[in-house]
Design a protein around this motif. Sequence first.
Motif, short mmCIF file in Angstrom:
data_model
loop_
_atom_site.label_atom_id
_atom_site.label_comp_id
_atom_site.label_asym_id
_atom_site.label_seq_id
_atom_site.Cartn_x
_atom_site.Cartn_y
_atom_site.Cartn_z
N PRO A 1 54.63 66.29 157.48
CA PRO A 1 53.40 67.00 157.69
C PRO A 1 53.77 68.69 157.54
N GLU A 2 54.86 69.36 157.83
CA GLU A 2 55.10 70.60 157.59
C GLU A 2 55.17 71.00 155.95
N ASP A 3 55.24 70.01 155.19
CA ASP A 3 55.57 70.10 153.91
C ASP A 3 54.00 69.79 153.33
N ILE B 1 43.39 73.40 148.03
CA ILE B 1 41.78 73.74 148.35
C ILE B 1 41.56 74.85 148.79
N ASP B 2 42.42 75.68 148.73
CA ASP B 2 42.16 77.17 149.05
C ASP B 2 41.57 77.40 150.27
N ALA B 3 42.12 76.68 151.26
CA ALA B 3 41.58 76.66 152.81
C ALA B 3 41.61 78.09 153.42
N GLU B 4 40.62 78.35 154.39
CA GLU B 4 40.41 79.61 155.01
C GLU B 4 41.28 79.45 156.61
N LEU B 5 41.17 78.03 156.67
CA LEU B 5 41.79 77.94 158.11
C LEU B 5 42.34 76.47 158.23
N VAL B 6 43.54 76.32 158.91
CA VAL B 6 44.24 75.05 159.21
C VAL B 6 44.19 74.99 160.76
N ILE B 7 43.81 73.73 161.16
CA ILE B 7 43.66 73.36 162.49
C ILE B 7 44.81 72.13 162.86
N LEU B 8 45.56 72.39 163.80
CA LEU B 8 46.52 71.12 164.16
C LEU B 8 46.55 71.09 165.48
N GLY B 9 47.13 70.41 166.00
CA GLY B 9 47.41 70.06 167.44
C GLY B 9 48.92 70.47 167.95
N THR B 10 49.23 70.87 168.85
CA THR B 10 50.66 71.35 169.03
C THR B 10 50.82 70.93 170.69
N GLY C 1 61.47 72.50 167.43
CA GLY C 1 60.25 73.41 167.40
C GLY C 1 59.04 72.32 167.10
N ASN C 2 57.65 72.96 166.59
CA ASN C 2 56.74 72.12 166.37
C ASN C 2 56.02 72.30 165.03
N THR C 3 55.44 71.19 164.74
CA THR C 3 54.66 71.48 163.23
C THR C 3 54.00 72.88 162.66
N ALA C 4 53.39 73.19 164.01
CA ALA C 4 52.66 74.45 163.77
C ALA C 4 53.58 75.58 163.54
#
Length: 310
Positions: A249-251, A260-269, A281-284
Amino acid sequence: MKEYQKLLVVVDPTSEKQNALARAVELAQKNQAQLTVFLSIFDFSYEMTSILSSQEREAMRQGVIEQRKAWLDDLIGQYSELDIQMNSEVIWHNRPFESIIHHAIDGNYDLIVKGTHEHDKLKAVIFTPTDWHLLRKAPVPVLMVKEHDWPVNGKILCAVNVSCEDEAHQSLNGLIIKHAKELADKFSADVHLVNGFPGTPVNLAIELPDFDAHSYNETIRMQHEQRVSSLANEFGIKSDNTHVSEGLPEDVIPEVAAEIDAELVILGTVGRTGISAALIGNTAEHVIDSINCDLLAIKPEGYISPLAEE
């Protein structure tokens, strides 16, 4: 999910540009929210000197706090023409992340907003930055802000975990997407889903000569694609906006965010402490240094911060 009605914005006194404050003002306007501009300060020299009495040291601390509060009020003044309820708060505390989290809990805030920058990964193993502590221990969503703008018709990328179909993972996936859709509605953005799946374990291919690595990989890929597609259908997300790739996931997340030139990434931590936090550590925490856009970290429903009882 609870809308962002109370925002706690952590400012950086060493930075000329307060990106976190600018982003929080945008959010506050969209949500008719109230906003607290927050600064945690500490100077060890005020605590160590033996020349001054405790009353004199306290007076000096209060003097510094008042100076910093005046600076925050000047920052707030730049937005005086906007119809936003804003106030400032300066706290004297030797551990910034603790003061931020305690203030967020005590004030029942919905979101912590903070600017971020690349961290020294070698030092971070020994001295964990404030950002990492917030990602691990804050009970409310944490928005880490970089310099990437949020234009109209931008893209929000949700990192979902479909490796497990248990209720906890499904609930967190749903929470992530709900946050994304809420923001997408406010900013006229497009929601995308991303998922990374593991490749064939090397030891399997070595130990089992007849093992068909290609078929195994395709089966895993199809399984993940079907689960991500099901999530997209459930939340009304276009099938073209789903991205499933082999890799960690971190890659995968930074690769797709750039693509996609995202403005924001949302993930769970998930909060970690002790040795596992330092080594794993966490993926975040891995992702934050690899993307050039903002990151919103969401905790699972019912998460209780280890600082909540202190």
